[in-house]
Design an enzyme around this catalytic site. Structure first.
Site, PDB file in Angstrom:
ATOM      1  N   HIS A  72     -48.906 -66.491 -42.436  1.00  0.00           N
ATOM      2  CA  HIS A  72     -49.003 -66.652 -43.898  1.00  0.00           C
ATOM      3  C   HIS A  72     -49.320 -68.105 -44.292  1.00  0.00           C
ATOM      4  O   HIS A  72     -48.514 -68.768 -44.955  1.00  0.00           O
ATOM      5  CB  HIS A  72     -47.717 -66.171 -44.585  1.00  0.00           C
ATOM      6  CG  HIS A  72     -47.952 -65.730 -46.008  1.00  0.00           C
ATOM      7  ND1 HIS A  72     -47.229 -64.739 -46.617  1.00  0.00           N
ATOM      8  CD2 HIS A  72     -48.837 -66.159 -46.945  1.00  0.00           C
ATOM      9  CE1 HIS A  72     -47.653 -64.575 -47.864  1.00  0.00           C
ATOM     10  NE2 HIS A  72     -48.630 -65.438 -48.086  1.00  0.00           N
ATOM     11  N   GLU A  75     -42.306 -59.911 -42.877  1.00  0.00           N
ATOM     12  CA  GLU A  75     -42.583 -61.302 -42.527  1.00  0.00           C
ATOM     13  C   GLU A  75     -41.270 -62.027 -42.311  1.00  0.00           C
ATOM     14  O   GLU A  75     -40.375 -61.879 -43.137  1.00  0.00           O
ATOM     15  CB  GLU A  75     -43.343 -61.997 -43.663  1.00  0.00           C
ATOM     16  CG  GLU A  75     -44.809 -61.714 -43.614  1.00  0.00           C
ATOM     17  CD  GLU A  75     -45.611 -62.448 -44.676  1.00  0.00           C
ATOM     18  OE1 GLU A  75     -45.151 -63.486 -45.178  1.00  0.00           O
ATOM     19  OE2 GLU A  75     -46.701 -61.960 -44.997  1.00  0.00           O
ATOM     20  N   ARG A 115     -51.110 -59.416 -49.151  1.00  0.00           N
ATOM     21  CA  ARG A 115     -49.693 -59.176 -48.877  1.00  0.00           C
ATOM     22  C   ARG A 115     -49.599 -58.125 -47.783  1.00  0.00           C
ATOM     23  O   ARG A 115     -50.327 -57.119 -47.810  1.00  0.00           O
ATOM     24  CB  ARG A 115     -48.973 -58.674 -50.133  1.00  0.00           C
ATOM     25  CG  ARG A 115     -48.664 -59.743 -51.169  1.00  0.00           C
ATOM     26  CD  ARG A 115     -47.635 -60.766 -50.678  1.00  0.00           C
ATOM     27  NE  ARG A 115     -47.274 -61.747 -51.679  1.00  0.00           N
ATOM     28  CZ  ARG A 115     -47.844 -62.957 -51.812  1.00  0.00           C
ATOM     29  NH1 ARG A 115     -48.805 -63.333 -50.979  1.00  0.00           N
ATOM     30  NH2 ARG A 115     -47.435 -63.795 -52.752  1.00  0.00           N
TER      31      ARG A 115
HETATM   32  C1  DGY Z   1     -49.435 -66.919 -52.765  1.00  0.00           C
HETATM   33  O1  DGY Z   1     -49.501 -67.950 -53.425  1.00  0.00           O
HETATM   34  O2  DGY Z   1     -49.151 -65.836 -53.280  1.00  0.00           O
HETATM   35  C2  DGY Z   1     -49.754 -67.004 -51.316  1.00  0.00           C
HETATM   36  O3  DGY Z   1     -49.476 -65.856 -50.622  1.00  0.00           O
HETATM   37  C3  DGY Z   1     -49.091 -68.194 -50.662  1.00  0.00           C
HETATM   38  O4  DGY Z   1     -49.722 -69.297 -51.105  1.00  0.00           O
END
Ligand code: DGY
Length: 325
Positions: free
Chosen positions: A285, A266, A237
């Site tokens: 992402h 983002e 993240r």
């Molecule tokens: C998640 O699933 O948390 C990812 O960041 C996106 O697939």
């Protein structure tokens, strides 16, 4: 009476069909995230919600959704959902772990390679017509093989990264809240505290969830502790890394390179200073973005939702205390 469900974006066809066969579905089919006012209006009558990491599901949303029983987040991460507030209201929250583990690990490894071998820079040179010749000193990068990889967070994805790294003859160290002796033995990897890991690693890759403890856990002090040749990879993240400190570290060459699948915020704004640097590669992402994996994630989100709406225990509940009798 069929339950009413709101889905905050178009999901793959097969899981969507399954949902539509079992529920009255309304779907936000825009390309961008559902606007807040639309979400607030749609949840008023919803029994269930299929949400994405781009939706902030907080107390305001829940207050406006008196019938809401299940929030099924199509992601393994669930920092976009206020779990405490959901639990207070006895709303079951589900996520989609496991199915995306290997796909995300593949991407983390691809980013590591892209940074080490300066693939983004190379591509820009070719596309801009600046490729003039082969040269002994042109675009020299770093070797991955036999380098030291530091994994922050040896969960499912971190473990898959370790397996890939061993295939490249890398040495692997990890840090985690909990030590994993069985994995250390099985994979031949070593535990280190964060400070030691940062000091020893040629590559540092982040695989920890975003929580109040991990927010900006990689900042100025941590960059100072890293090797000047180090490469940082973040596919977890964005807010785990302090973006200002990252910019300074890359600009001042405290570290050599960064490769990001996630940013803060983002999407990263086009005028973000990070985008002025050559020693960073950023993708939007896409860690879990393979056809097969996104289909599995959506199917899992649908199955979780349907189970929860039927009063059964979904396979992947992040607040199981809600289900305790
Ligand atoms: C998640 O699933 O948390 C990812 O960041 C996106 O697939």
């Amino acid at each position: 009476m069929r339950p009413k469900v709101y889905v905050t974006r178009l999901i793959p066809e097969e899981p969507l069909k399954k949902l539509q066969q079992n529920c009255d579905c309304r779907i936000w089919d825009g390309e961008l995230p559902v606007p807040r006012d639309v979400l607030l209006r749609e949840v008023q009558t919803a029994d269930g919600l299929v949400s994405l990491l781009t939706d902030r599901i907080d107390a305001t949303v829940m207050d406006g959704a008196p019938k809401l029983r299940v929030i099924s987040n199509m992601a393994v991460g669930f920092d976009n959902v206020d779990i405490k507030e959901a639990t207070k209201r006895r709303i079951v929250v589900c996520n989609t772990p496991e199915v995306l583990t290997e796909t995300t690990a593949d991407l983390a490894f691809a980013l590591m390679s892209a940074a080490a071998r300066r693939i983004g820079e190379g591509e820009r040179i070719v596309r801009s017509g600046k490729w003039k010749t082969w040269g002994p000193m042109i675009l020299l990068g770093q070797d991955i093989h036999h380098a030291m990889l530091g994994i922050i967070g040896l969960g499912r994805i971190g473990t898959e990264i370790a397996k890939r790294a061993l295939g490249f003859d890398m040495k692997v160290i990890y840090c985690d809240r909990d030590r994993r002796p069985e994995m250390e033995k099985k994979l031949g990897i070593e535990y280190a505290d964060l400070k030691t890991l940062l000091a020893r690693s040629d590559f540092v890759t982040i695989h920890t969830p975003l929580t109040s403890e991990t927010h900006h856990m990689i900042g100025e002090e941590q960059f100072k502790a890293m090797k000047k040749t180090a490469i940082l990879v973040n596919t977890a993240r964005g807010p785990i890394v302090d973006p200002k400190a990252l910019y300074n570290a890359l600009r001042d060459r405290l570290i050599a390179y960064a490769a990001l699948d996630v940013t803060e915020p983002e999407p990263i704004p086009p005028d973000d200073p990070l985008l002025t640097l050559d020693n960073i590669v950023i993708v939007p992402h896409i860690g879990s973005a393979s056809v097969a994996t996104r289909t599995k994630m959506a199917m899992m989100a649908v199955d979780n939702l349907l189970a929860g709406l039927k009063g059964e225990r979904p396979h992947h509940v992040v607040n199981p205390e809600v289900l305790a009798k």
